[in-house]
Design a protein around this motif. Structure first.
Motif, short mmCIF file in Angstrom:
data_model
loop_
_atom_site.label_atom_id
_atom_site.label_comp_id
_atom_site.label_asym_id
_atom_site.label_seq_id
_atom_site.Cartn_x
_atom_site.Cartn_y
_atom_site.Cartn_z
N VAL A 10 91.75 51.38 17.30
CA VAL A 10 91.00 51.62 16.07
C VAL A 10 91.59 50.80 14.94
O VAL A 10 92.72 50.31 15.04
CB VAL A 10 91.01 53.12 15.67
CG1 VAL A 10 90.43 53.99 16.77
CG2 VAL A 10 92.40 53.60 15.30
N TYR A 11 90.83 50.67 13.86
CA TYR A 11 91.34 50.12 12.62
C TYR A 11 91.39 51.27 11.62
O TYR A 11 90.37 51.88 11.30
CB TYR A 11 90.44 49.00 12.10
CG TYR A 11 90.97 48.38 10.84
CD1 TYR A 11 91.99 47.45 10.89
CD2 TYR A 11 90.48 48.76 9.60
CE1 TYR A 11 92.51 46.88 9.73
CE2 TYR A 11 90.99 48.20 8.43
CZ TYR A 11 92.00 47.27 8.51
OH TYR A 11 92.51 46.73 7.36
N CYS A 12 92.59 51.61 11.15
CA CYS A 12 92.78 52.71 10.21
C CYS A 12 92.43 52.24 8.80
O CYS A 12 93.03 51.28 8.30
CB CYS A 12 94.23 53.20 10.27
SG CYS A 12 94.58 54.55 9.13
N LEU A 13 91.47 52.91 8.18
CA LEU A 13 91.02 52.51 6.85
C LEU A 13 92.04 52.85 5.77
O LEU A 13 92.13 52.15 4.76
CB LEU A 13 89.67 53.15 6.55
CG LEU A 13 88.54 52.71 7.48
CD1 LEU A 13 87.27 53.48 7.17
CD2 LEU A 13 88.30 51.22 7.38
N GLN A 14 92.83 53.89 5.97
CA GLN A 14 93.84 54.27 4.97
C GLN A 14 95.02 53.30 5.01
O GLN A 14 95.47 52.81 3.98
CB GLN A 14 94.33 55.69 5.21
CG GLN A 14 95.40 56.11 4.23
CD GLN A 14 95.90 57.53 4.49
OE1 GLN A 14 95.35 58.25 5.31
NE2 GLN A 14 96.93 57.92 3.78
N ARG A 15 95.54 53.03 6.19
CA ARG A 15 96.71 52.15 6.34
C ARG A 15 96.34 50.66 6.32
O ARG A 15 97.22 49.82 6.19
CB ARG A 15 97.44 52.46 7.64
CG ARG A 15 97.93 53.86 7.74
CD ARG A 15 99.21 54.00 7.02
NE ARG A 15 99.73 55.36 7.21
CZ ARG A 15 100.64 55.90 6.46
NH1 ARG A 15 101.15 55.21 5.47
NH2 ARG A 15 101.04 57.13 6.68
N ARG A 16 95.04 50.38 6.54
CA ARG A 16 94.56 49.01 6.63
C ARG A 16 95.29 48.22 7.71
O ARG A 16 95.72 47.09 7.51
CB ARG A 16 94.67 48.29 5.28
CG ARG A 16 93.81 48.93 4.23
CD ARG A 16 93.86 48.17 2.95
NE ARG A 16 93.00 48.85 1.97
CZ ARG A 16 93.13 48.71 0.69
NH1 ARG A 16 94.05 47.92 0.19
NH2 ARG A 16 92.33 49.36 -0.14
N GLN A 17 95.44 48.89 8.86
CA GLN A 17 96.13 48.30 10.00
C GLN A 17 95.49 48.81 11.29
O GLN A 17 94.96 49.92 11.33
CB GLN A 17 97.60 48.70 10.02
CG GLN A 17 98.42 48.18 8.89
CD GLN A 17 99.87 48.63 9.00
OE1 GLN A 17 100.21 49.51 9.78
NE2 GLN A 17 100.72 48.02 8.20
N PRO A 18 95.58 47.99 12.35
CA PRO A 18 95.13 48.49 13.65
C PRO A 18 96.06 49.58 14.16
O PRO A 18 97.26 49.58 13.85
CB PRO A 18 95.18 47.25 14.54
CG PRO A 18 96.03 46.26 13.83
CD PRO A 18 96.05 46.63 12.38
N ARG A 19 95.49 50.49 14.89
CA ARG A 19 96.26 51.59 15.50
C ARG A 19 95.80 51.78 16.93
O ARG A 19 94.66 51.48 17.28
CB ARG A 19 96.03 52.91 14.74
CG ARG A 19 96.54 52.91 13.33
CD ARG A 19 98.04 53.08 13.34
NE ARG A 19 98.52 53.37 12.01
CZ ARG A 19 99.51 52.72 11.43
NH1 ARG A 19 100.12 51.77 12.06
NH2 ARG A 19 99.91 53.03 10.23
N ARG A 20 96.67 52.29 17.75
CA ARG A 20 96.35 52.65 19.13
C ARG A 20 96.63 54.14 19.27
O ARG A 20 97.76 54.59 19.08
CB ARG A 20 97.21 51.83 20.08
CG ARG A 20 96.84 52.03 21.52
CD ARG A 20 97.40 50.96 22.39
NE ARG A 20 96.57 49.76 22.21
CZ ARG A 20 96.95 48.54 22.53
NH1 ARG A 20 98.14 48.34 23.02
NH2 ARG A 20 96.14 47.52 22.34
N LEU A 21 95.57 54.91 19.59
CA LEU A 21 95.67 56.36 19.65
C LEU A 21 95.42 56.86 21.07
O LEU A 21 94.50 56.39 21.74
CB LEU A 21 94.64 57.00 18.71
CG LEU A 21 94.65 56.52 17.25
CD1 LEU A 21 93.50 57.15 16.48
CD2 LEU A 21 95.98 56.85 16.59
N ARG A 22 96.21 57.80 21.50
CA ARG A 22 96.00 58.40 22.82
C ARG A 22 94.83 59.38 22.75
O ARG A 22 94.77 60.23 21.85
CB ARG A 22 97.26 59.12 23.27
CG ARG A 22 98.35 58.17 23.69
CD ARG A 22 99.58 58.83 24.21
NE ARG A 22 99.33 60.07 24.93
CZ ARG A 22 100.29 60.81 25.45
NH1 ARG A 22 101.54 60.44 25.32
NH2 ARG A 22 100.00 61.92 26.08
N LEU A 23 93.92 59.26 23.70
CA LEU A 23 92.73 60.12 23.71
C LEU A 23 93.08 61.60 23.83
O LEU A 23 92.42 62.44 23.23
CB LEU A 23 91.79 59.71 24.85
CG LEU A 23 91.15 58.33 24.73
CD1 LEU A 23 90.27 58.05 25.95
CD2 LEU A 23 90.34 58.22 23.46
#
Length: 68
Positions: free
Chosen positions: A40-53
């Protein structure tokens, strides 16, 4: 388990529990589903993130516009 493919390209609000069991609320743009991971792209951090489902507690699509 919930299918996240339908959220690719959309902004969603997630409730997420991290590895330290802290619960956060995030606004993200879903980019890709890869096995048990959501890119995902986190709108708050303005960085890509990888999240565990398995750590996503709740998801809600925000709006109907797909972002390319």
């Amino acid at each position: 388990m919930l299918s996240f493919d339908r959220y690719i390209g959309y902004t969603v609000e997630l409730i997420y529990m991290d590895g330290l069991e802290r619960i956060t609320q995030r606004m993200v743009v879903v980019q890709k589903v890869r096995g048990d991971v959501l890119d995902v792209y986190c709108l708050q951090r303005r960085q890509p993130r990888r999240l565990r489902l398995d750590r996503i507690l709740s998801v809600r699509k925000v709006g109907d516009r797909r972002i390319s």
